[in-house]
Design a protein around this motif. Structure first.
Motif, PDB file in Angstrom:
ATOM      1  N   ARG A  63       9.935   3.653  -8.141  1.00 41.23           N
ATOM      2  CA  ARG A  63       9.803   4.764  -9.075  1.00 41.23           C
ATOM      3  C   ARG A  63       8.342   4.928  -9.497  1.00 41.23           C
ATOM      4  O   ARG A  63       7.653   3.954  -9.791  1.00 41.23           O
ATOM      5  CB  ARG A  63      10.675   4.510 -10.307  1.00 41.23           C
ATOM      6  CG  ARG A  63      10.648   5.636 -11.328  1.00 41.23           C
ATOM      7  CD  ARG A  63      11.601   5.364 -12.469  1.00 41.23           C
ATOM      8  NE  ARG A  63      12.989   5.340 -12.015  1.00 41.23           N
ATOM      9  CZ  ARG A  63      14.023   5.117 -12.828  1.00 41.23           C
ATOM     10  NH1 ARG A  63      13.820   4.875 -14.107  1.00 41.23           N
ATOM     11  NH2 ARG A  63      15.252   5.120 -12.339  1.00 41.23           N
ATOM     12  N   ASN A  64       7.904   6.148  -9.498  1.00 45.42           N
ATOM     13  CA  ASN A  64       6.548   6.540  -9.898  1.00 45.42           C
ATOM     14  C   ASN A  64       5.463   6.112  -8.906  1.00 45.42           C
ATOM     15  O   ASN A  64       4.286   6.396  -9.126  1.00 45.42           O
ATOM     16  CB  ASN A  64       6.186   5.988 -11.288  1.00 45.42           C
ATOM     17  CG  ASN A  64       7.132   6.481 -12.368  1.00 45.42           C
ATOM     18  OD1 ASN A  64       7.589   7.620 -12.319  1.00 45.42           O
ATOM     19  ND2 ASN A  64       7.433   5.623 -13.326  1.00 45.42           N
TER      20      ASN A  64
ATOM     21  N   GLU B 163       0.842  -1.201   0.000  1.00 47.43           N
ATOM     22  CA  GLU B 163       0.000   0.000   0.000  1.00 47.43           C
ATOM     23  C   GLU B 163       0.876   1.250   0.000  1.00 47.43           C
ATOM     24  O   GLU B 163       1.777   1.384   0.834  1.00 47.43           O
ATOM     25  CB  GLU B 163      -0.905   0.029   1.231  1.00 47.43           C
ATOM     26  CG  GLU B 163      -1.791   1.272   1.303  1.00 47.43           C
ATOM     27  CD  GLU B 163      -2.675   1.296   2.537  1.00 47.43           C
ATOM     28  OE1 GLU B 163      -3.314   2.341   2.779  1.00 47.43           O
ATOM     29  OE2 GLU B 163      -2.732   0.280   3.252  1.00 47.43           O
ATOM     30  N   PRO B 164       0.629   2.175  -0.927  1.00 48.64           N
ATOM     31  CA  PRO B 164       1.420   3.418  -0.943  1.00 48.64           C
ATOM     32  C   PRO B 164       1.206   4.225   0.337  1.00 48.64           C
ATOM     33  O   PRO B 164       0.111   4.259   0.896  1.00 48.64           O
ATOM     34  CB  PRO B 164       0.871   4.172  -2.161  1.00 48.64           C
ATOM     35  CG  PRO B 164       0.215   3.127  -3.003  1.00 48.64           C
ATOM     36  CD  PRO B 164      -0.321   2.108  -2.041  1.00 48.64           C
ATOM     37  N   ILE B 165       2.270   4.856   0.793  1.00 45.21           N
ATOM     38  CA  ILE B 165       2.198   5.762   1.937  1.00 45.21           C
ATOM     39  C   ILE B 165       2.357   7.174   1.383  1.00 45.21           C
ATOM     40  O   ILE B 165       3.447   7.562   0.959  1.00 45.21           O
ATOM     41  CB  ILE B 165       3.293   5.450   2.972  1.00 45.21           C
ATOM     42  CG1 ILE B 165       3.165   4.001   3.457  1.00 45.21           C
ATOM     43  CG2 ILE B 165       3.213   6.411   4.150  1.00 45.21           C
ATOM     44  CD1 ILE B 165       4.267   3.571   4.401  1.00 45.21           C
ATOM     45  N   ARG B 166       1.279   7.920   1.344  1.00 48.98           N
ATOM     46  CA  ARG B 166       1.271   9.235   0.719  1.00 48.98           C
ATOM     47  C   ARG B 166       1.919  10.266   1.640  1.00 48.98           C
ATOM     48  O   ARG B 166       1.405  10.553   2.723  1.00 48.98           O
ATOM     49  CB  ARG B 166      -0.165   9.664   0.407  1.00 48.98           C
ATOM     50  CG  ARG B 166      -0.963   8.644  -0.406  1.00 48.98           C
ATOM     51  CD  ARG B 166      -0.411   8.475  -1.802  1.00 48.98           C
ATOM     52  NE  ARG B 166      -1.220   7.552  -2.596  1.00 48.98           N
ATOM     53  CZ  ARG B 166      -0.854   7.068  -3.768  1.00 48.98           C
ATOM     54  NH1 ARG B 166       0.311   7.422  -4.295  1.00 48.98           N
ATOM     55  NH2 ARG B 166      -1.638   6.225  -4.427  1.00 48.98           N
TER      56      ARG B 166
END
Length: 223
Positions: free
Chosen positions: A73-74, A38-41
């Motif tokens: 990346r990205n 899960e991305p951590i913003r």
């Protein structure tokens, strides 16, 4: 002008903003509030702490060094996924390192060591907070290893425990892990008190292998 007469705080012992964010993010990850991959913003975290993104980025870099976060990346920062093969290797490393340090520690153990270990065992079995189970579990292992007087080796073991903590919490909460761990801890402690190095190491190996086996039984099938 001197300020010695004022009750000033010791800012040298005050944690930095990034340290505070690191602590909270680490707890959120090991408690399972962030899913694997899960991305951590950074923007969201900065807004919640009312800070710039700089201390958030510093915190994420610390967690990357601990193996809890990775950067892609990205996509930015996300919670590290650990494969079953990697988990198995971590448990193998635990056996190798913990066997070694326990062998070195037992001849140096004292009544103070045993009294402290027994106190941790009592607190462990009476604790209902799964987060405290993991911390008390480590405290007990550390108590038994510290007499080895190998702080670097114990530090390596701690780093492996930290990487496994979120999985250990799941294992203890989804099975009878706490009761089993308490029983096995007390058996290891009894062997240490008796000075029976070979039995203590054998019990430790069985304890670590049992945790690994039970954990794999409860891992999601998609893991």
């Amino acid at each position: 002008m001197t300020l010695s007469k004022f009750n000033l705080p010791d800012l040298g012992n005050t944690p930095s903003t990034s340290e505070i964010i690191t602590r909270h993010l680490r707890e959120a990850i090991v408690a399972g509030h962030f899913a694997e991959d899960e991305p951590i913003r950074q923007d969201d975290i900065a807004r919640q702490f009312n800070v710039s993104k700089i201390p958030v980025r510093e915190a994420l870099k610390r967690l990357e060094a601990e193996g809890l976060v990775m950067f892609q990346r990205n996509r930015g920062a996300m919670v590290t996924r650990i494969s079953e093969a990697e988990l198995a290797q971590m448990f193998e490393v635990r056996m190798l390192l913990e066997d070694k340090v326990l062998r070195l520690a037992i001849p140096n153990m004292t009544e103070e060591t045993f009294a402290r270990a027994e106190s941790i065992c009592r607190e462990f079995i009476g604790e209902d907070d799964v987060g405290r189970w993991a911390e008390l579990n480590w405290q007990l292992h550390a108590c038994l290893y510290e007499p080895a007087q190998r702080p670097f080796l114990v530090g390596l073991i701690r780093s492996v425990h930290d990487k496994l903590e979120r999985y250990l919490r799941m294992q203890m909460s989804l099975s009878a892990g706490k009761e089993r761990a308490d029983h096995e801890h007390r058996e290891i402690l009894a062997a240490c008190r008796a000075g029976d190095v070979e039995r203590a190491v054998k019990l430790l190996d069985e304890h670590i292998a049992g945790v690994c086996k039970t954990l794999f039984e409860f891992l999601p099938s998609s893991h």
